[in-house]
Design an enzyme around this catalytic site. Structure first.
Site, short mmCIF file in Angstrom:
data_model
loop_
_atom_site.label_atom_id
_atom_site.label_comp_id
_atom_site.label_asym_id
_atom_site.label_seq_id
_atom_site.Cartn_x
_atom_site.Cartn_y
_atom_site.Cartn_z
N ALA A 160 0.01 6.86 5.36
CA ALA A 160 -0.89 7.20 4.25
C ALA A 160 -1.02 8.70 4.01
O ALA A 160 -1.98 9.15 3.39
CB ALA A 160 -2.28 6.58 4.47
N GLN A 184 0.83 -1.21 0.00
CA GLN A 184 0.00 0.00 0.00
C GLN A 184 0.85 1.25 0.00
O GLN A 184 0.95 1.94 -1.00
CB GLN A 184 -0.96 0.00 1.19
CG GLN A 184 -1.98 1.13 1.11
CD GLN A 184 -3.18 0.89 2.03
OE1 GLN A 184 -3.39 -0.21 2.53
NE2 GLN A 184 -3.97 1.92 2.24
N ASP A 185 1.50 1.57 1.13
CA ASP A 185 2.39 2.73 1.14
C ASP A 185 3.61 2.41 1.97
O ASP A 185 3.63 1.43 2.71
CB ASP A 185 1.67 4.01 1.60
CG ASP A 185 1.22 3.96 3.05
OD1 ASP A 185 1.03 2.85 3.57
OD2 ASP A 185 1.05 5.03 3.66
N PRO A 186 4.67 3.22 1.88
CA PRO A 186 5.92 2.91 2.57
C PRO A 186 5.77 2.96 4.09
O PRO A 186 4.89 3.62 4.63
CB PRO A 186 6.88 4.01 2.08
CG PRO A 186 6.26 4.56 0.84
CD PRO A 186 4.79 4.42 1.03
#
EC number: 3.2.2.27
Length: 231
Positions: free
Chosen positions: A143, A73-75
């Protein structure tokens, strides 16, 4: 932080990938990403991963040898974790809970002893694209870049790979990743879906056997399977 004071246009990306994504880099949404990125830098906001690693997934995974896409999804948004590869953390960094479960599944599936390092670079070099849907994040704010437009970029990558390649494996873990299934031609590629490996997710990841299923498919289409041991 010297590494974040870099214009996104100056960040290195492999030439084959640069050509593959040339049209995306010219689109309005990507120009907006660049604008947001520069604005954050000008405000001295710390961004992860470091700028030189934002396109690490492409620099380590040769386009001509791509076999598998594992979508995140995101880092990670804590210091020293994000390295531009989904689920991966640098050597000598504590292995996050989700990645621990990935390693547990590798042991269940292929009898691979859980690694002491969470660095998945050796997978990437064999043709596993460890792609986050969102490629950057503000420090300590999960996020936080979800509105920048990165999803349009990563969706375009998935769709373009589906259209222009054949015999790929897409591993979609969790509902966020599963929603990307509509971008993939299942007549040409293998789509493997499971719950997210996070301990917070409902049961459904452990026992999915995605790693052996992926290798069986790769052999079936005449490709060299992945050595999932962490090097």
């Amino acid at each position: 932080m010297e590494e974040i004071t870099i214009n996104i246009d100056k960040i290195k990306i492999n030439d084959d990938w640069k050509e593959f994504l040339r049209d995306e880099f010219q689109k309005k949404y990507f120009l907006e990403i660049k604008k947001q990125y520069l604005n954050a830098i000008n405000q001295n906001i710390i961004i992860y991963p470091p700028a030189n690693l934002i396109f690490n997934a492409f620099n380590l995974c040769p386009l001509k040898e791509i076999k598998i896409i594992i979508l995140g999804q995101d880092p990670y948004h804590q210091p020293n974790q994000a390295m531009g590869l989904s689920f991966s953390v640098p050597k000598n960094v504590k292995i996050p809970p989700s990645l621990n479960n990935v390693f547990k599944e590798l042991q269940n599936d292929l009898n691979i002893t859980p690694a002491k390092s969470g660095d998945l670079s050796s997978w990437a070099k064999q043709g596993v694209l460890l792609l986050n849907s969102i490629l950057s994040v503000e420090a300590n704010k999960a996020a936080s870049h979800s509105s920048w437009g990165w999803q349009e970029f990563s969706d375009a990558i998935i769709h373009k790979l589906s259209n222009e390649k054949s015999g790929l494996v897409f591993m979609l873990w969790g509902n966020y990743a599963k929603n990307k299934e509509i971008l993939i031609d299942n007549a040409k590629h293998l789509i493997l879906k499971a719950a997210h490996p996070s301990p917070l997710a409902r049961t459904g990841f452990l026992g999915c056997k995605h790693f052996s299923k992926a290798n069986e498919f790769l052999k079936k289409v005449g490709k060299i399977p992945i050595d999932w041991k962490i090097v």
